[in-house]
Scaffold this motif. Sequence first.
Motif, mmCIF file in Angstrom:
data_model
loop_
_atom_site.group_PDB
_atom_site.id
_atom_site.type_symbol
_atom_site.label_atom_id
_atom_site.label_comp_id
_atom_site.label_asym_id
_atom_site.label_seq_id
_atom_site.Cartn_x
_atom_site.Cartn_y
_atom_site.Cartn_z
ATOM 1 N N LYS A 15 0.864 -1.173 0.000
ATOM 2 C CA LYS A 15 0.000 0.000 0.000
ATOM 3 C C LYS A 15 0.904 1.228 0.000
ATOM 4 O O LYS A 15 1.653 1.454 0.937
ATOM 5 N N SER A 17 0.957 5.104 -0.011
ATOM 6 C CA SER A 17 0.158 6.318 0.177
ATOM 7 C C SER A 17 0.619 7.401 -0.779
ATOM 8 O O SER A 17 1.804 7.471 -1.134
ATOM 9 N N GLY A 56 -2.441 5.254 -3.193
ATOM 10 C CA GLY A 56 -3.376 6.200 -2.597
ATOM 11 C C GLY A 56 -3.449 7.473 -3.434
ATOM 12 O O GLY A 56 -2.878 7.540 -4.528
ATOM 13 N N GLY A 57 -4.151 8.447 -2.896
ATOM 14 C CA GLY A 57 -4.301 9.704 -3.641
ATOM 15 C C GLY A 57 -4.292 10.920 -2.736
ATOM 16 O O GLY A 57 -4.647 12.029 -3.163
ATOM 17 N N HIS A 140 -15.463 2.405 -5.495
ATOM 18 C CA HIS A 140 -16.678 2.818 -4.781
ATOM 19 C C HIS A 140 -16.347 3.894 -3.755
ATOM 20 O O HIS A 140 -15.288 3.839 -3.116
ATOM 21 N N PRO A 141 -17.282 4.847 -3.582
ATOM 22 C CA PRO A 141 -17.044 5.874 -2.558
ATOM 23 C C PRO A 141 -17.158 5.283 -1.155
ATOM 24 O O PRO A 141 -17.600 4.143 -0.991
ATOM 25 N N PHE A 143 -14.900 4.344 0.751
ATOM 26 C CA PHE A 143 -13.811 3.428 1.118
ATOM 27 C C PHE A 143 -12.499 4.203 1.041
ATOM 28 O O PHE A 143 -12.450 5.315 0.517
ATOM 29 N N THR A 145 -8.048 3.682 0.305
ATOM 30 C CA THR A 145 -7.139 2.771 -0.393
ATOM 31 C C THR A 145 -6.523 1.754 0.582
ATOM 32 O O THR A 145 -6.006 0.736 0.136
#
Length: 240
Positions: A15, A17, A56-57, A140-141, A143, A145
Amino acid sequence: MGESSSDGPPRVLLKLSGEALCEAGGHGVEPGALTSIVEELATAAKQGSQIGIVVGGGNFLRGATLSSSSIDRTSADAMGMMGTIMNGLALESALKNADVPVQLFSAIQVGTVVHPYGQRECEAALARGEVVILAGGTGHPFFTTDTCASLRAVQIGAGRLLKGTKVDGVYSADPKKDPTATRYSELSYQDVLAQGLQVMDATAVAMCMEYQLPVMVFDMFKKGNLSRALLGEPIGTVVS
Ligand code: UDP
């Protein structure tokens, strides 16, 4: 669920970020930050690790922070997911330029720019030795990452979920504020949830607990740590 790679090369889900792709406290994508991540990914990929990355964003925006009376949460989260695609494109390009085989997928369709996510395609790319970048979150919103990372890790049969952070593991309190804070080398999922420890959001931790997926939390800003984590060295804190 995907095939475990227990008989073959280690398969891991990282993951990453958004903050790892820019300068501390900054915004957007900083090429220097990308270069050091790519060097370490290349080292691990060359040694045979099968690497999936959920990007991530947060270096662009986070839906929960942006949503307001004028921007609803669903739109803000869609913007956040698009930020993850921008990061995915940057990382894909940097890996390609470093001659690391890579494939970018997105859970939300962006026409000709990114391949749509499909589990079979993703697993085939991993098996070919390509680094797989998974953008667009879950699609989907509501949630994050982090939750997407636990979901994809389970789907692809990863042996570990690696969560790179700014600190070298999980502490009993914020080590910057509390000098008595101690670092855990191991924790259970229950400890994390019951004590509200800052590892990942609770949905993500609960999913890892349900599928017995170990999570390693480590300082990814220390040079060499990312490739060490990808190659299976026990650094930081392991939640299992
Ligand atoms: N997001 C979403 N659904 C997902 C994953 C992400 O709506 O499945 C949105 C959400 O608005 C989130 C943003 O994308 O805030 C960026 O992801 P995240 O905050 O997890 O990024 P990070 O903090 O890891 O950089």
